[in-house]
Design a protein around this motif. Sequence first.
Motif, PDB file in Angstrom:
ATOM      1  N   SER A 131       0.856  -1.188   0.000  1.00  0.00           N
ATOM      2  CA  SER A 131       0.000   0.000   0.000  1.00  0.00           C
ATOM      3  C   SER A 131       0.889   1.233   0.000  1.00  0.00           C
ATOM      4  O   SER A 131       2.089   1.144   0.208  1.00  0.00           O
ATOM      5  N   THR A 132       0.282   2.385  -0.223  1.00  0.00           N
ATOM      6  CA  THR A 132       1.055   3.619  -0.132  1.00  0.00           C
ATOM      7  C   THR A 132       1.120   4.047   1.329  1.00  0.00           C
ATOM      8  O   THR A 132       0.429   3.511   2.183  1.00  0.00           O
ATOM      9  N   GLY A 133       1.948   5.023   1.611  1.00  0.00           N
ATOM     10  CA  GLY A 133       2.130   5.508   2.984  1.00  0.00           C
ATOM     11  C   GLY A 133       3.502   5.100   3.505  1.00  0.00           C
ATOM     12  O   GLY A 133       4.296   4.468   2.810  1.00  0.00           O
ATOM     13  N   TYR A 134       3.781   5.479   4.725  1.00  0.00           N
ATOM     14  CA  TYR A 134       5.096   5.183   5.312  1.00  0.00           C
ATOM     15  C   TYR A 134       5.277   3.691   5.519  1.00  0.00           C
ATOM     16  O   TYR A 134       4.366   2.987   5.954  1.00  0.00           O
TER      17      TYR A 134
ATOM     18  N   TYR B 252       7.097  -1.661  -9.762  1.00  0.00           N
ATOM     19  CA  TYR B 252       7.769  -0.450  -9.300  1.00  0.00           C
ATOM     20  C   TYR B 252       7.171   0.022  -7.982  1.00  0.00           C
ATOM     21  O   TYR B 252       6.063  -0.340  -7.622  1.00  0.00           O
ATOM     22  N   TRP B 253       7.967   0.820  -7.285  1.00  0.00           N
ATOM     23  CA  TRP B 253       7.474   1.554  -6.131  1.00  0.00           C
ATOM     24  C   TRP B 253       8.248   2.858  -6.055  1.00  0.00           C
ATOM     25  O   TRP B 253       9.441   2.902  -6.303  1.00  0.00           O
ATOM     26  N   GLY B 254       7.521   3.905  -5.805  1.00  0.00           N
ATOM     27  CA  GLY B 254       8.123   5.227  -5.719  1.00  0.00           C
ATOM     28  C   GLY B 254       8.060   5.729  -4.287  1.00  0.00           C
ATOM     29  O   GLY B 254       7.150   5.382  -3.534  1.00  0.00           O
ATOM     30  N   MET B 255       9.034   6.535  -3.928  1.00  0.00           N
ATOM     31  CA  MET B 255       9.089   7.081  -2.567  1.00  0.00           C
ATOM     32  C   MET B 255       9.304   8.578  -2.623  1.00  0.00           C
ATOM     33  O   MET B 255       9.914   9.089  -3.559  1.00  0.00           O
ATOM     34  N   SER B 256       8.833   9.246  -1.614  1.00  0.00           N
ATOM     35  CA  SER B 256       9.094  10.670  -1.470  1.00  0.00           C
ATOM     36  C   SER B 256      10.527  10.836  -0.979  1.00  0.00           C
ATOM     37  O   SER B 256      10.984  10.102  -0.111  1.00  0.00           O
ATOM     38  N   ALA B 257      11.208  11.802  -1.546  1.00  0.00           N
ATOM     39  CA  ALA B 257      12.583  12.093  -1.139  1.00  0.00           C
ATOM     40  C   ALA B 257      12.604  13.369  -0.304  1.00  0.00           C
ATOM     41  O   ALA B 257      11.611  14.099  -0.229  1.00  0.00           O
ATOM     42  N   ALA B 258      13.728  13.639   0.306  1.00  0.00           N
ATOM     43  CA  ALA B 258      13.854  14.828   1.155  1.00  0.00           C
ATOM     44  C   ALA B 258      13.681  16.112   0.354  1.00  0.00           C
ATOM     45  O   ALA B 258      13.299  17.138   0.912  1.00  0.00           O
ATOM     46  N   ASP B 259      13.942  16.061  -0.950  1.00  0.00           N
ATOM     47  CA  ASP B 259      13.792  17.272  -1.753  1.00  0.00           C
ATOM     48  C   ASP B 259      12.382  17.438  -2.321  1.00  0.00           C
ATOM     49  O   ASP B 259      12.115  18.370  -3.063  1.00  0.00           O
ATOM     50  N   THR B 260      11.449  16.561  -1.931  1.00  0.00           N
ATOM     51  CA  THR B 260      10.041  16.747  -2.282  1.00  0.00           C
ATOM     52  C   THR B 260       9.532  17.976  -1.538  1.00  0.00           C
ATOM     53  O   THR B 260       9.914  18.209  -0.393  1.00  0.00           O
ATOM     54  N   THR B 261       8.674  18.758  -2.179  1.00  0.00           N
ATOM     55  CA  THR B 261       8.156  19.978  -1.555  1.00  0.00           C
ATOM     56  C   THR B 261       7.540  19.672  -0.192  1.00  0.00           C
ATOM     57  O   THR B 261       6.772  18.726  -0.046  1.00  0.00           O
ATOM     58  N   GLY B 262       7.892  20.478   0.797  1.00  0.00           N
ATOM     59  CA  GLY B 262       7.400  20.285   2.158  1.00  0.00           C
ATOM     60  C   GLY B 262       8.197  19.208   2.880  1.00  0.00           C
ATOM     61  O   GLY B 262       9.146  18.633   2.355  1.00  0.00           O
ATOM     62  N   THR B 263       7.795  18.941   4.114  1.00  0.00           N
ATOM     63  CA  THR B 263       8.505  17.932   4.915  1.00  0.00           C
ATOM     64  C   THR B 263       7.584  16.821   5.414  1.00  0.00           C
ATOM     65  O   THR B 263       8.033  15.903   6.090  1.00  0.00           O
ATOM     66  N   ALA B 264       6.309  16.882   5.093  1.00  0.00           N
ATOM     67  CA  ALA B 264       5.343  15.919   5.624  1.00  0.00           C
ATOM     68  C   ALA B 264       5.604  14.485   5.173  1.00  0.00           C
ATOM     69  O   ALA B 264       5.188  13.548   5.845  1.00  0.00           O
ATOM     70  N   ASN B 265       6.289  14.308   4.051  1.00  0.00           N
ATOM     71  CA  ASN B 265       6.516  12.970   3.513  1.00  0.00           C
ATOM     72  C   ASN B 265       7.991  12.592   3.432  1.00  0.00           C
ATOM     73  O   ASN B 265       8.348  11.625   2.748  1.00  0.00           O
TER      74      ASN B 265
END
Length: 168
Positions: free
Chosen positions: A76-79, A120-133
């Motif tokens: 699933s998506t999410g952390y 495939y699976w994609g993840m949010s990186a630290a350079d994604t806008t904002g810090t929530a993800n």
Amino acid sequence: AFFLFNTASIPDTDNITSATFSANTNDTGGSTGGTLYGALIQTSPASDTALAVGDFDALTVNSPTEGATRINPNASTGYKDWTLNATGLSWIIKNGITKLGLRVDYDVDNTTPTSIGRRYWGMSAADTTGTANDPKLVVEHAAAASTETTPSHPEQDRETATRRYRDW
């Protein structure tokens, strides 16, 4: 994937008791090709602030040491949380930069997927806008236990591993 964390605020004298690395899965899917599992590894980029082609070349290609049990980020998506094992805990750099990475199981095991397809699976990186993800590393640590003791009987000699006390 490379993940660098500033763990400089952990005192050299503290004991690290546990740690969890978390990455936010924001996209999963594909067609045949089996299930992908994420393996947590240690990385060693030359710089603490930028990646270079040589950093990818420096990754251990087959059977690197893993710092946590593999998990299926496609569920699933999410952390998703990787709880670091003893090896992973040893990678945490007190007063420095901790360098982690994720690889898919097919890469780590040097195996061909069971069928031709695309997973495939994609993840949010630290350079994604904002810090929530943002990816995160939560480290539990505590000051090392003191070997000093307070004697309970007056005028009695007491020894510990590091000091000798004389009560008056």
